[in-house]
Design an enzyme around this catalytic site. Structure first.
Site, PDB file in Angstrom:
ATOM      1  N   ASN A 106      45.016  37.972  30.198  1.00 43.01           N
ATOM      2  CA  ASN A 106      45.195  38.935  31.219  1.00 43.01           C
ATOM      3  C   ASN A 106      43.796  39.954  31.480  1.00 43.01           C
ATOM      4  O   ASN A 106      43.772  40.305  32.547  1.00 43.01           O
ATOM      5  CB  ASN A 106      46.265  39.660  30.794  1.00 43.01           C
ATOM      6  CG  ASN A 106      46.476  41.036  31.550  1.00 43.01           C
ATOM      7  OD1 ASN A 106      46.631  41.073  32.725  1.00 43.01           O
ATOM      8  ND2 ASN A 106      46.005  42.382  30.868  1.00 43.01           N
ATOM      9  N   SER A 159      44.413  35.864  40.448  1.00 43.93           N
ATOM     10  CA  SER A 159      44.210  36.931  41.695  1.00 43.93           C
ATOM     11  C   SER A 159      44.491  36.042  42.989  1.00 43.93           C
ATOM     12  O   SER A 159      43.863  35.024  43.326  1.00 43.93           O
ATOM     13  CB  SER A 159      42.888  37.744  41.670  1.00 43.93           C
ATOM     14  OG  SER A 159      42.686  38.551  43.025  1.00 43.93           O
ATOM     15  N   TYR A 173      34.412  37.986  42.098  1.00 41.11           N
ATOM     16  CA  TYR A 173      35.551  37.962  41.303  1.00 41.11           C
ATOM     17  C   TYR A 173      36.508  37.065  41.862  1.00 41.11           C
ATOM     18  O   TYR A 173      36.953  36.364  41.030  1.00 41.11           O
ATOM     19  CB  TYR A 173      36.036  39.562  41.664  1.00 41.11           C
ATOM     20  CG  TYR A 173      37.575  39.670  41.199  1.00 41.11           C
ATOM     21  CD1 TYR A 173      37.507  39.928  39.726  1.00 41.11           C
ATOM     22  CD2 TYR A 173      38.440  39.726  42.164  1.00 41.11           C
ATOM     23  CE1 TYR A 173      38.883  40.161  39.462  1.00 41.11           C
ATOM     24  CE2 TYR A 173      39.699  40.070  41.436  1.00 41.11           C
ATOM     25  CZ  TYR A 173      39.994  40.155  40.089  1.00 41.11           C
ATOM     26  OH  TYR A 173      41.316  40.390  39.783  1.00 41.11           O
ATOM     27  N   LYS A 177      38.290  34.027  39.636  1.00 45.54           N
ATOM     28  CA  LYS A 177      39.655  34.022  39.522  1.00 45.54           C
ATOM     29  C   LYS A 177      40.068  32.558  40.007  1.00 45.54           C
ATOM     30  O   LYS A 177      40.912  31.548  39.389  1.00 45.54           O
ATOM     31  CB  LYS A 177      40.333  34.890  40.338  1.00 45.54           C
ATOM     32  CG  LYS A 177      40.231  36.365  39.720  1.00 45.54           C
ATOM     33  CD  LYS A 177      40.860  36.290  38.276  1.00 45.54           C
ATOM     34  CE  LYS A 177      40.888  37.740  37.639  1.00 45.54           C
ATOM     35  NZ  LYS A 177      41.502  37.694  36.263  1.00 45.54           N
ATOM     36  N   ILE A 206      47.905  45.433  43.043  1.00 42.75           N
ATOM     37  CA  ILE A 206      48.813  45.913  42.007  1.00 42.75           C
ATOM     38  C   ILE A 206      48.267  47.230  41.575  1.00 42.75           C
ATOM     39  O   ILE A 206      47.272  47.433  41.287  1.00 42.75           O
ATOM     40  CB  ILE A 206      48.907  45.008  40.764  1.00 42.75           C
ATOM     41  CG1 ILE A 206      49.268  43.464  41.084  1.00 42.75           C
ATOM     42  CG2 ILE A 206      50.139  45.660  39.782  1.00 42.75           C
ATOM     43  CD1 ILE A 206      50.552  43.153  41.814  1.00 42.75           C
TER      44      ILE A 206
HETATM   45  N1  LIG Z   1      45.328  45.234  39.949  1.00 41.81           N
HETATM   46  C1  LIG Z   1      45.193  44.354  40.514  1.00 41.81           C
HETATM   47  O1  LIG Z   1      45.392  44.729  41.898  1.00 41.81           O
HETATM   48  C2  LIG Z   1      44.991  42.947  40.311  1.00 41.81           C
HETATM   49  C3  LIG Z   1      45.078  42.098  41.339  1.00 41.81           C
HETATM   50  C4  LIG Z   1      44.884  40.753  40.779  1.00 41.81           C
HETATM   51  C5  LIG Z   1      44.572  40.179  39.637  1.00 41.81           C
HETATM   52  N2  LIG Z   1      44.535  41.321  38.580  1.00 41.81           N
HETATM   53  C6  LIG Z   1      44.155  40.912  37.305  1.00 41.81           C
HETATM   54  O2  LIG Z   1      44.998  41.271  36.536  1.00 41.81           O
HETATM   55  C7  LIG Z   1      44.423  41.587  35.082  1.00 41.81           C
HETATM   56  C8  LIG Z   1      44.794  43.015  34.622  1.00 41.81           C
HETATM   57  O3  LIG Z   1      44.254  43.734  35.255  1.00 41.81           O
HETATM   58  P1  LIG Z   1      45.024  45.384  35.728  1.00 41.81           P
HETATM   59  O4  LIG Z   1      44.972  45.431  37.095  1.00 41.81           O
HETATM   60  O5  LIG Z   1      46.001  45.703  34.857  1.00 41.81           O
HETATM   61  O6  LIG Z   1      43.558  46.356  35.289  1.00 41.81           O
HETATM   62  P2  LIG Z   1      43.153  47.385  34.021  1.00 41.81           P
HETATM   63  O7  LIG Z   1      44.408  48.424  33.999  1.00 41.81           O
HETATM   64  O8  LIG Z   1      41.912  47.724  34.408  1.00 41.81           O
HETATM   65  O9  LIG Z   1      43.353  46.302  32.862  1.00 41.81           O
HETATM   66  C9  LIG Z   1      42.361  45.580  32.566  1.00 41.81           C
HETATM   67  C10 LIG Z   1      42.244  45.174  30.925  1.00 41.81           C
HETATM   68  O10 LIG Z   1      41.169  44.397  30.717  1.00 41.81           O
HETATM   69  C11 LIG Z   1      40.545  44.904  29.484  1.00 41.81           C
HETATM   70  N3  LIG Z   1      39.182  44.694  29.756  1.00 41.81           N
HETATM   71  C12 LIG Z   1      38.105  44.911  30.634  1.00 41.81           C
HETATM   72  N4  LIG Z   1      36.995  44.598  30.293  1.00 41.81           N
HETATM   73  C13 LIG Z   1      36.959  44.191  29.077  1.00 41.81           C
HETATM   74  C14 LIG Z   1      35.891  43.701  28.001  1.00 41.81           C
HETATM   75  N5  LIG Z   1      34.770  43.589  28.386  1.00 41.81           N
HETATM   76  N6  LIG Z   1      36.491  43.109  26.876  1.00 41.81           N
HETATM   77  C15 LIG Z   1      37.869  43.402  26.580  1.00 41.81           C
HETATM   78  N7  LIG Z   1      38.558  43.662  27.403  1.00 41.81           N
HETATM   79  C16 LIG Z   1      38.365  44.124  28.573  1.00 41.81           C
HETATM   80  C17 LIG Z   1      40.929  46.359  29.773  1.00 41.81           C
HETATM   81  O11 LIG Z   1      40.597  46.735  28.278  1.00 41.81           O
HETATM   82  P3  LIG Z   1      39.942  48.362  27.983  1.00 41.81           P
HETATM   83  O12 LIG Z   1      40.473  49.154  28.885  1.00 41.81           O
HETATM   84  O13 LIG Z   1      40.694  48.387  26.776  1.00 41.81           O
HETATM   85  O14 LIG Z   1      38.518  48.182  27.780  1.00 41.81           O
HETATM   86  C18 LIG Z   1      42.369  46.415  29.945  1.00 41.81           C
HETATM   87  O15 LIG Z   1      43.033  46.206  29.184  1.00 41.81           O
HETATM   88  C19 LIG Z   1      42.968  41.316  35.297  1.00 41.81           C
HETATM   89  O16 LIG Z   1      42.538  40.152  34.858  1.00 41.81           O
HETATM   90  C20 LIG Z   1      42.776  41.553  36.866  1.00 41.81           C
HETATM   91  O17 LIG Z   1      41.717  40.750  37.125  1.00 41.81           O
HETATM   92  C21 LIG Z   1      45.004  42.342  39.021  1.00 41.81           C
END
Ligand SMILES: NC(=O)c1ccc[n+]([C@@H]2O[C@H](COP(=O)([O-])OP(=O)(O)OC[C@H]3O[C@@H](n4cnc5c(N)ncnc54)[C@H](OP(=O)(O)O)[C@@H]3O)[C@@H](O)[C@H]2O)c1
Length: 263
Positions: A106, A159, A173, A177, A206
Site C-alpha cells: 500500500n 491507482s 505516478y 501505478k 480518496i
Molecule cells: N489518496 C488517493 O487519492 C489515492 C488514489 C489512488 C491510489 N492511492 C494509493 O494508495 C496508497 C496509500 O495512499 P494514501 O492515500 O493512504 O496516502 P498517505 O496517507 O500519504 O499514505 C502513504 C503511506 O505510504 C508511506 N510511505 C510514503 N513514502 C514512503 C517511503 N519512502 N518509505 C516507506 N513508506 C512510505 C507513508 O508512510 P509515512 O507517512 O510513515 O512516511 C504512508 O503510510 C498509495 O499507494 C497511493 O499511491 C491513493
C-alpha cells in the site's frame, strides 16, 4: 458419469469476510488507506504488521486504537527508498508472527508533483522506487516464503491514474501505478500453482493526507469529475481489500478492481 463435486451448503457464515488469525503485513499503515485497512483487519481478528516511515505519532496512534479494541499488531519502520530495507522488513514480520498469509503493498506516493516538462530525474526515480521497485522486491521475498508454505495473498494498491495516464503533474505516478498493475498480473500467473493469489485494488480519488503531501492546491475541481460526486473514503478501499484477503476472495487472482466512485 460420476459427479465429483461436493454440494456446498450455504449458511450465514458464508456472509462473513473471514481473516481471523491471518498474518497480514501492510506497508504504509501509518496514515490514510493503509491505517484504515490495518484497523479493519485487526477488528476482524487478523494479526497486523504496521509498516511506516516518517509518521511515527500516527502509527503509534493506529497501534493504540488496535490494542484498545483487543487487536494484535506490531510496528515496523523502514524507508522504502532504501533498497536494503525490503528483505529486512519481510524477515522482521515473519520472525514476529512465524509466517505471512497476506501482503498488502500500500505504501506509495508521488515525488515531484509538477508539470512533466519540469520533472527532474530524481523525482521520476524515487516515484518508481517507492511504487514499483519496493513492491516488486517485497513481493518477491514474500512469494518465496508463501511458495514453500501454503500459499497466500498479495494485494497491490494501485491507482485509477494507471487508466487515464495521470494529470500533466502526475504522468510519472500514473506510469508507476500501471507498472504495479502489470506486476499483479505477472505475480498472479507465477503464483497460481502455489495457491498464491495476487490482485490489484485501483483506488480513485480518496480523501487522505496524500493530496496535502504532494501539494495539490484544490480538490474541488477533481471531485467534480467523479460520477458519484464525492471523494472516496479510506474505508471504501479497505473493504475491497478485506474482501479479497478473506475466504470470499479464494477464487480470484490476476484481477484489477477499481474503487473510484465511477471514475
Ligand atoms: N489518496 C488517493 O487519492 C489515492 C488514489 C489512488 C491510489 N492511492 C494509493 O494508495 C496508497 C496509500 O495512499 P494514501 O492515500 O493512504 O496516502 P498517505 O496517507 O500519504 O499514505 C502513504 C503511506 O505510504 C508511506 N510511505 C510514503 N513514502 C514512503 C517511503 N519512502 N518509505 C516507506 N513508506 C512510505 C507513508 O508512510 P509515512 O507517512 O510513515 O512516511 C504512508 O503510510 C498509495 O499507494 C497511493 O499511491 C491513493
Amino acid at each position: 458419469m460420476v459427479l465429483l463435486r461436493k454440494i456446498h451448503r450455504i449458511g450465514r457464515s458464508d456472509l462473513l469476510l473471514k481473516v481471523e488469525g491471518k498474518r497480514v503485513l501492510i506497508t504504509g499503515a501509518s496514515t490514510g488507506i493503509g491505517a484504515c485497512t490495518a484497523e479493519l483487519f485487526a477488528s476482524c481478528g487478523a494479526n497486523v504488521g504496521l509498516h511506516y516511515n516518517k509518521s511515527e505519532i500516527e502509527v503509534k496512534n493506529v497501534l493504540q486504537r488496535i490494542e484498545d479494541s483487543g487487536g494484535k499488531a506490531i510496528i515496523l519502520k523502514r524507508d522504502l527508498l532504501n533498497t536494503s530495507s525490503y528483505s529486512e522488513l519481510v524477515d522482521s514480520f515473519i520472525e514476529a508472527f512465524g509466517g505471512i498469509d497476506v501482503l498488502i503493498n500500500n505504501a506509495g506516493g508521488v515525488y515531484g508533483f509538477k508539470h512533466f516538462l519540469e520533472l527532474d530525474e530524481d523525482s521520476w526515480d524515487n516515484t518508481f522506487t517507492l511504487n514499483v521497485k519496493a513492491p516488486f522486491f517485497i513481493s518477491k521475498e514474500v512469494f518465496s516464503f508463501m511458495k514453500e508454505h501454503e500459499g497466500g495473498k498479495i494485494i497491490n494498491i494501485t491507482s485509477i491514474s494507471a487508466k487515464y495516464g495521470g494529470s500533466v503533474n502526475s504522468m510519472h505516478y500514473g506510469a508507476s501505478k500501471a507498472a504495479m498493475d502489470a506486476l499483479t498480473i505477472g505475480f498472479a500467473k507465477a503464483g497460481a500453482k502455489y495457491n498464491i493469489l495476487v490482485n490489484s485494488v485501483r483506488a480513485g480519488f480518496i480523501d487522505t493526507p496524500f493530496h496535502k503531501k504532494i501539494g495539490r492546491e484544490s480538490i474541488e475541481e477533481r471531485v467534480k469529475l467523479i460520477p458519484l460526486n464525492r471523494a472516496g473514503k479510506p474505508i471504501d478501499v479497505a473493504r475491497m481489500v478485506l474482501f479479497l484477503a478473506s475466504d470470499a476472495g479464494d477464487y480470484i487472482t490476476g484481477e484489477i478492481f477499481t474503487v473510484a466512485g465511477g471514475d
